[in-house]
Design a protein around this motif. Structure first.
Motif, PDB file in Angstrom:
ATOM      1  N   ILE A 112     -23.211  39.924   3.363  1.00 57.89           N
ATOM      2  CA  ILE A 112     -22.837  40.553   4.491  1.00 57.89           C
ATOM      3  C   ILE A 112     -23.667  40.118   5.551  1.00 57.89           C
ATOM      4  CG2 ILE A 112     -22.580  42.761   5.818  1.00 57.89           C
ATOM      5  CD1 ILE A 112     -20.373  42.598   4.029  1.00 57.89           C
ATOM      6  N   ASP A 113     -24.882  39.913   5.137  1.00 59.31           N
ATOM      7  CA  ASP A 113     -25.977  39.300   6.167  1.00 59.31           C
ATOM      8  C   ASP A 113     -25.644  37.937   6.699  1.00 59.31           C
ATOM      9  OD1 ASP A 113     -27.554  41.653   5.814  1.00 59.31           O
ATOM     10  OD2 ASP A 113     -28.970  40.754   4.281  1.00 59.31           O
ATOM     11  N   VAL A 114     -25.010  37.178   6.015  1.00 55.32           N
ATOM     12  CA  VAL A 114     -24.609  35.972   6.454  1.00 55.32           C
ATOM     13  C   VAL A 114     -23.168  35.939   7.134  1.00 55.32           C
ATOM     14  CG1 VAL A 114     -23.793  33.393   5.512  1.00 55.32           C
ATOM     15  CG2 VAL A 114     -25.812  34.693   4.345  1.00 55.32           C
ATOM     16  N   ALA A 115     -22.446  36.715   6.720  1.00 53.30           N
ATOM     17  CA  ALA A 115     -21.210  37.187   7.682  1.00 53.30           C
ATOM     18  C   ALA A 115     -21.800  37.413   8.938  1.00 53.30           C
ATOM     19  CB  ALA A 115     -20.311  38.016   6.772  1.00 53.30           C
ATOM     20  N   ALA A 116     -22.635  38.178   8.932  1.00 50.08           N
ATOM     21  CA  ALA A 116     -23.021  38.847  10.314  1.00 50.08           C
ATOM     22  C   ALA A 116     -23.461  37.816  11.220  1.00 50.08           C
ATOM     23  CB  ALA A 116     -24.149  40.213  10.141  1.00 50.08           C
ATOM     24  N   GLU A 117     -24.162  36.728  10.658  1.00 52.40           N
ATOM     25  CA  GLU A 117     -24.625  35.535  11.373  1.00 52.40           C
ATOM     26  C   GLU A 117     -23.367  35.125  12.429  1.00 52.40           C
ATOM     27  OE1 GLU A 117     -26.722  32.740   9.157  1.00 52.40           O
ATOM     28  OE2 GLU A 117     -27.796  34.178   8.080  1.00 52.40           O
ATOM     29  N   TYR A 118     -22.251  34.824  11.659  1.00 53.60           N
ATOM     30  CA  TYR A 118     -21.272  34.243  12.339  1.00 53.60           C
ATOM     31  C   TYR A 118     -20.756  35.176  13.455  1.00 53.60           C
ATOM     32  CZ  TYR A 118     -21.102  30.728   8.547  1.00 53.60           C
ATOM     33  OH  TYR A 118     -21.559  29.726   7.996  1.00 53.60           O
ATOM     34  N   VAL A 119     -20.720  36.553  13.558  1.00 56.59           N
ATOM     35  CA  VAL A 119     -20.013  37.559  14.352  1.00 56.59           C
ATOM     36  C   VAL A 119     -21.181  37.405  15.353  1.00 56.59           C
ATOM     37  CG1 VAL A 119     -19.889  39.756  15.152  1.00 56.59           C
ATOM     38  CG2 VAL A 119     -19.204  38.889  12.698  1.00 56.59           C
ATOM     39  N   ALA A 120     -22.635  37.385  15.031  1.00 58.01           N
ATOM     40  CA  ALA A 120     -23.521  37.022  16.175  1.00 58.01           C
ATOM     41  C   ALA A 120     -23.634  36.014  16.860  1.00 58.01           C
ATOM     42  CB  ALA A 120     -25.269  37.320  15.441  1.00 58.01           C
ATOM     43  N   ASP A 121     -23.158  34.899  16.332  1.00 53.62           N
ATOM     44  CA  ASP A 121     -22.996  33.662  17.343  1.00 53.62           C
ATOM     45  C   ASP A 121     -21.584  33.466  17.900  1.00 53.62           C
ATOM     46  OD1 ASP A 121     -21.563  32.351  15.302  1.00 53.62           O
ATOM     47  OD2 ASP A 121     -23.177  31.163  14.651  1.00 53.62           O
ATOM     48  N   GLY A 122     -20.766  34.459  17.659  1.00 55.36           N
ATOM     49  CA  GLY A 122     -19.445  34.366  18.152  1.00 55.36           C
ATOM     50  C   GLY A 122     -18.338  33.575  17.298  1.00 55.36           C
ATOM     51  N   ARG A 123     -18.754  32.952  16.202  1.00 60.87           N
ATOM     52  CA  ARG A 123     -17.704  32.326  15.205  1.00 60.87           C
ATOM     53  C   ARG A 123     -16.977  33.235  14.801  1.00 60.87           C
ATOM     54  NH1 ARG A 123     -20.614  27.750  12.052  1.00 60.87           N
ATOM     55  NH2 ARG A 123     -18.523  27.153  11.976  1.00 60.87           N
ATOM     56  N   ALA A 124     -17.101  34.332  14.461  1.00 55.94           N
ATOM     57  CA  ALA A 124     -16.202  35.516  13.763  1.00 55.94           C
ATOM     58  C   ALA A 124     -16.189  36.634  14.633  1.00 55.94           C
ATOM     59  CB  ALA A 124     -16.869  35.960  12.522  1.00 55.94           C
ATOM     60  N   LEU A 125     -14.980  37.114  14.492  1.00 58.36           N
ATOM     61  CA  LEU A 125     -14.878  38.580  15.286  1.00 58.36           C
ATOM     62  C   LEU A 125     -15.208  39.733  14.685  1.00 58.36           C
ATOM     63  CD1 LEU A 125     -13.115  39.634  17.892  1.00 58.36           C
ATOM     64  CD2 LEU A 125     -11.205  39.923  16.353  1.00 58.36           C
ATOM     65  N   ALA A 126     -14.966  39.949  13.370  1.00 58.41           N
ATOM     66  CA  ALA A 126     -15.365  41.197  12.694  1.00 58.41           C
ATOM     67  C   ALA A 126     -15.895  41.108  11.285  1.00 58.41           C
ATOM     68  CB  ALA A 126     -14.185  42.173  12.747  1.00 58.41           C
ATOM     69  N   LEU A 127     -16.367  41.946  10.796  1.00 57.02           N
ATOM     70  CA  LEU A 127     -16.691  42.038   9.203  1.00 57.02           C
ATOM     71  C   LEU A 127     -15.705  42.773   8.312  1.00 57.02           C
ATOM     72  CD1 LEU A 127     -20.571  42.895   9.805  1.00 57.02           C
ATOM     73  CD2 LEU A 127     -19.703  40.834   9.385  1.00 57.02           C
ATOM     74  N   LYS A 128     -15.899  42.365   6.951  1.00 62.34           N
ATOM     75  CA  LYS A 128     -15.048  42.926   5.885  1.00 62.34           C
ATOM     76  C   LYS A 128     -16.042  43.420   5.080  1.00 62.34           C
ATOM     77  CE  LYS A 128     -12.376  41.344   2.129  1.00 62.34           C
ATOM     78  NZ  LYS A 128     -11.467  40.283   1.409  1.00 62.34           N
ATOM     79  N   SER A 129     -15.700  44.671   4.483  1.00 60.65           N
ATOM     80  CA  SER A 129     -16.490  45.364   3.337  1.00 60.65           C
ATOM     81  C   SER A 129     -15.561  46.231   2.565  1.00 60.65           C
ATOM     82  CB  SER A 129     -17.938  45.847   3.884  1.00 60.65           C
ATOM     83  OG  SER A 129     -18.497  46.273   2.628  1.00 60.65           O
TER      84      SER A 129
END
Length: 287
Positions: A112-129
């Motif tokens: 999840i921490d790695v996924a959040a990096e992509y949201v933080a830099d604008g490359r992803a819109l949301a997280l999944k859990s």
């Protein structure tokens, strides 16, 4: 008919560029009037990744981002990635690979921490859990809830939505309260594979007619999805990529224009901050 100015969003599906239909499924969606997609990464083990730490998830996320970029080239609107860790991974780690529930929790939280990096830099819109939709022992349940709450912490810090895979329920107010405690809004919590009624999170309603009728009648924010899995062993599962455009047409024929606008314009803006009408202009790829 769906007119050229009506956005049509499938809020949760999977696209596999290597092992099944890939971009062909997106083209089917687009041909029937679909304009926008939220593409969720497949469970990591489906892509041959047996994670032992957070960095092991990165190739899964990168593959999802790549297919989203290709999908946006096909669509009249665009696609966005939703990245995270499938809650079913905890059983694979504990039952099949011998990790303790706490060790599995640490691996999943790191993903999840790695996924959040992509949201933080604008490359992803949301997280999944989420948490398992099947019976597990207390230690696994507690670890799963801790993973989900970890995702909510990122959601609060990043002001982003978190899509959840959970047990079937029409009452998840307690889960939404956890998200609020972490700094999120209730509406930013999205229950994927939802029925037409739900208390707490925003329902992402499976696009079956009876579920959609309940959601439309309820008048509360909702989204539509197929949970298409793009699996060669299950070619039509869960619903095919043509389903959302077909159901939008059906809703319009029944006079449910307000429900269509709710699911495809108003709720996406409320939950994700995306403008599906503006992004129909192919010259603008802004959120």
């Amino acid at each position: 008919m769906i007119d050229d100015e009506t956005p049509v969003l499938d809020n949760h599906l999977h696209i596999d560029p290597d092992n099944h239909r890939g971009i062909d499924a997106v083209e089917d969606f687009a041909r029937l009037g679909g304009t926008h997609l939220l593409v969720v990464n497949k469970p990591s083990w489906y892509l041959g990744v047996e994670a032992d730490d957070g960095e092991d998830f990165r190739p899964v996320f990168e593959q999802t981002i790549k297919i989203v970029e290709q999908a946006s080239d096909v669509l009249e609107g665009r696609a966005w990635p939703v990245l995270g860790v499938h809650p079913g991974l905890i059983s694979r780690l504990v039952d099949d690979r011998g990790y303790s529930p706490d060790e599995a929790r640490e691996i999943m939280q790191a993903g999840i921490d790695v996924a959040a990096e992509y949201v933080a830099d604008g490359r992803a819109l949301a997280l999944k859990s989420g948490r398992p939709h099947y019976e597990v022992d207390d230690a696994v349940w507690d670890a799963s809830n801790a993973v989900m709450r970890h995702a909510f912490g990122h959601g609060g810090d990043l002001d982003c939505a978190v899509q959840l895979h959970t047990e079937a329920s029409e009452e998840l107010s307690g889960v939404a309260d956890w998200a609020e405690e972490a700094g999120m809004e209730h509406h930013q919590v999205v229950k994927h594979y939802a029925a037409g009624r739900l208390e707490g999170p925003t329902p992402s309603v499976m696009s079956e007619k009876d579920r959609l009728e309940r959601a439309a009648k309820r008048g509360e924010p909702f989204l539509m999805e197929t949970d298409y899995v793009d699996d060669p062993d299950r070619p039509g599962a869960v619903l095919g990529p043509k389903t959302v455009p077909r159901r939008v047409r059906w809703l319009l024929e029944k006079g449910n224009e307000d429900a269509v606008r709710n699911a495809h314009v108003e709720t996406p803006k409320l939950v994700y901050g995306i403008d599906t009408e503006k992004s129909l202009d192919r010259r603008s790829n802004s959120v």
